[in-house]
Design a protein around this motif. Sequence first.
Motif, short mmCIF file in Angstrom:
data_model
loop_
_atom_site.label_atom_id
_atom_site.label_comp_id
_atom_site.label_asym_id
_atom_site.label_seq_id
_atom_site.Cartn_x
_atom_site.Cartn_y
_atom_site.Cartn_z
N ASN A 1 0.88 -1.27 -0.15
CA ASN A 1 0.22 -0.06 -0.09
C ASN A 1 0.78 1.29 -0.14
O ASN A 1 1.89 1.33 0.69
CB ASN A 1 -0.86 -0.12 1.24
CG ASN A 1 -2.23 0.80 1.15
OD1 ASN A 1 -2.52 1.04 0.08
ND2 ASN A 1 -2.44 1.68 2.27
N VAL A 2 0.20 2.31 -0.40
CA VAL A 2 0.89 3.68 -0.54
C VAL A 2 1.02 4.24 0.82
O VAL A 2 -0.05 4.38 1.32
CB VAL A 2 0.24 4.40 -1.70
CG1 VAL A 2 1.00 6.16 -1.68
CG2 VAL A 2 0.36 4.09 -3.14
N LYS A 3 2.31 4.84 1.33
CA LYS A 3 2.43 5.30 2.52
C LYS A 3 2.26 6.82 2.44
O LYS A 3 1.61 7.63 3.11
CB LYS A 3 3.73 5.01 3.13
CG LYS A 3 3.79 5.65 4.22
CD LYS A 3 5.23 5.20 5.00
CE LYS A 3 5.51 5.74 6.37
NZ LYS A 3 6.80 5.36 7.06
N VAL B 1 6.95 8.42 -4.83
CA VAL B 1 5.93 7.77 -3.97
C VAL B 1 6.52 6.62 -3.13
O VAL B 1 7.44 5.93 -3.50
CB VAL B 1 4.77 6.83 -4.79
CG1 VAL B 1 3.84 6.21 -3.67
CG2 VAL B 1 3.99 7.76 -5.67
N SER B 2 6.22 6.84 -1.72
CA SER B 2 6.94 5.97 -0.76
C SER B 2 5.69 4.81 -0.51
O SER B 2 4.62 5.32 -0.53
CB SER B 2 7.35 6.83 0.45
OG SER B 2 6.36 7.31 1.04
N PHE B 3 6.25 3.65 -0.03
CA PHE B 3 5.36 2.56 0.28
C PHE B 3 5.42 2.22 1.59
O PHE B 3 6.50 2.40 2.30
CB PHE B 3 5.51 1.24 -0.86
CG PHE B 3 5.25 1.79 -2.09
CD1 PHE B 3 4.02 1.81 -2.61
CD2 PHE B 3 6.35 2.41 -2.94
CE1 PHE B 3 3.69 2.15 -4.04
CE2 PHE B 3 6.13 2.72 -4.36
CZ PHE B 3 4.87 2.77 -4.78
N ARG C 1 10.78 3.32 -1.88
CA ARG C 1 10.27 4.70 -2.51
C ARG C 1 10.73 4.63 -4.09
O ARG C 1 11.70 4.04 -4.53
CB ARG C 1 11.08 5.87 -1.93
CG ARG C 1 10.96 7.26 -2.38
CD ARG C 1 11.95 8.07 -1.75
NE ARG C 1 11.77 9.63 -2.13
CZ ARG C 1 11.20 10.37 -1.42
NH1 ARG C 1 10.88 10.17 -0.02
NH2 ARG C 1 11.24 11.59 -2.05
N GLU C 2 9.61 5.02 -4.94
CA GLU C 2 9.99 5.02 -6.31
C GLU C 2 9.62 6.33 -6.87
O GLU C 2 8.84 7.15 -6.50
CB GLU C 2 8.96 3.98 -6.88
CG GLU C 2 9.45 2.40 -6.48
CD GLU C 2 10.56 1.97 -7.05
OE1 GLU C 2 11.38 2.45 -7.82
OE2 GLU C 2 10.98 0.97 -6.42
N ALA C 3 10.40 6.73 -8.09
CA ALA C 3 9.98 7.90 -8.79
C ALA C 3 8.97 7.56 -9.89
O ALA C 3 8.87 6.44 -10.48
CB ALA C 3 11.30 8.28 -9.73
N ILE C 4 7.85 8.41 -9.92
CA ILE C 4 6.61 7.85 -10.57
C ILE C 4 6.08 9.04 -11.28
O ILE C 4 6.14 10.26 -10.81
CB ILE C 4 5.40 7.55 -9.52
CG1 ILE C 4 5.84 6.12 -8.60
CG2 ILE C 4 4.18 7.34 -10.52
CD1 ILE C 4 6.01 4.92 -9.40
N ASP C 5 5.82 8.74 -12.62
CA ASP C 5 5.43 9.81 -13.68
C ASP C 5 3.71 10.13 -13.44
O ASP C 5 3.33 11.11 -13.77
CB ASP C 5 5.84 9.74 -15.05
CG ASP C 5 7.27 9.63 -14.90
OD1 ASP C 5 7.82 10.61 -14.69
OD2 ASP C 5 7.96 8.67 -15.36
N ALA C 6 3.14 8.85 -13.47
CA ALA C 6 1.79 8.63 -13.35
C ALA C 6 1.08 7.69 -12.47
O ALA C 6 1.60 6.73 -12.31
CB ALA C 6 1.40 8.45 -15.08
#
Length: 445
Positions: free
Chosen positions: A300-302, A309-311, A316-321
Motif C-alpha cells: 500500500n502507498v504510504k 511515492v513511498s510505500f 520509494r519510487e520515482a513515478i510519472d503517473a
Amino acid sequence: MKTSGKSKRQDNIVDLPVCIIGAGSSGVAAAKALKEKRVEFDCFEIGSNIGGMWRYENDNGMSSAYRSLHIDTSRVNLGYSDFPIPDHYPDFLSHFEVIDYLEAYADRFGVRPHITFNTKVEDVKPNHDRSWSVRLSTGEIRRYRAVIVANGHLWDPRTAEFPGTFDGDSVHSHHYRTADPYKGKNVLIVGIGNSAVDIAVDVCKGANKTFLSTRRSAWVMPKYIMGLPIDRWLAFFSRRLKLPTTWSRTIVKRIAYMVTGDQQRFGIPRPEHAIWREHTTLSQELIPYCGHGWINIKPNVKQLEGMDVSFEDGSREAIDAIIYATGYKTTFPFLRPEVFSVRDGEAALYRRMLALERPGLYVLGLIQPVGPTIPLVEVQAKWLASVLADDTALPARERMEAEVRAHGEEIARRYLGSARYTLEVDGRRYRKQLFGDISRGVAGI
C-alpha cells in the motif's frame, strides 16, 4: 403488483406504465421481460444507443470500457438464457463483441423501438398516491406506477486518498482508454482487481517501469486451466456435482496452483483470507509479466511526495503517473438522498431489488455475484415483470424486512468488510430463490 394481506393499487395507479432508466444489459433485459408480460413501459437512455458500460466511448459519458477490455466470463456462461452467444465468438468476448451481442438481443426481441434515446432522467420522486413522477431532460414530467433503476453501478469513480501531494499525472481507471500516454514513463497502478491488472498488463509493454500497489493483495487465478476457461471448471463442480460455492472455489484454486504455482514467488503476497471470502482476480498474464520483471508488485502507498511515492515496506519510487483502479461509488443522480441512496454499499432492498422504504421503486443489476452478472440480471428482470404483472405477490412488510436482515448478516459473516461485498449474492442460491417466487406466485423470505 399485489401484496398478500393488502388491497390492490387504486384504479388511477394500476393503469399507469412502468419507467425503466437505462438501456445497458440490465435495462434491455427489463424491457424484454415487461414486454413479454404485456406490462406497459417507457425506457429512457441518456446516450444514443444501447449497451451502457460495454459501449466503448459511449456518448452517455458513463462507460468505463478501455480499448483492450475483455470480459472475464466465458462465452457459454455469459449470455441470456434464451439467446445463447454464437459459437463463432471467442471464449472471452471483447467489449466490441459484447455490444454486438447486446444489439442482436435487443433486435431479436423487439426491444429497441421501446427505448427513448438521448433523453436524460433528471429527477424521480414519489407522489402521495404511491405513483412516481419522472422529470426528463426535455422538460416533460411523466407519471408512473413503478420505476426500475438500471443505470449501472460502475461509472462514478471512487479514488483512494493518501497523505501528501503528487505532482505527476493521475487518473481513475474509469477514464483510462489506451496505454499510449504512458509510453516510456514510470507508472503506478493502485489496486489489484481485474481492471487494475488488465491496465497494468496493457501499460507495461510500453512503459519504462510499471508498479502495481495492493493493500491486502488478492488470489490471482488464470483464465484457462488445461485449455478450458476457469469458470467452466467452477460450473462443473457447482452445477454438475452440486458442491457448495465455497468448496468449488477451493477445489479450483488447488487445480489452478498446478498452472501458476505459488504467486508469492512472483512478488504477489498471499492473501490472509480464504479464496471464497473475496472475488479472485482473473489474469493469464499478470504472473508471467511479474516473472519477466515487467510488472513490480508494491504494498500500500504510504505517502505521495511530489514526483515520488513511498510505500509501507519502506521503499520509494520515482513515478510519472498514477492510475487509480479503486472501484466505484453506487450513485443515482436522479434520486435525491432522502428518496433513496446506497450508503457504504448498503441498501435495504428486498430480493436485492425492491426498496422497502419506497414501494414501487426497484433497482436492477445492483448485485455482485461470483460469476456472470448478465444471466442473473435476466432472472431479476423476470421476477420484476412477474411482480409488476401481478403474477407474483409480495409478502408482508415484516417478512421482507427479515429477508433483508438475514441477507446482510450472511454477507457480513462470509465476505470481507468492504462496500463492494455488501452487493454480493450467491448466484446459484439467488437464482433458485427468484425462480421459486415466480413458480409459487408469491415471494418468500
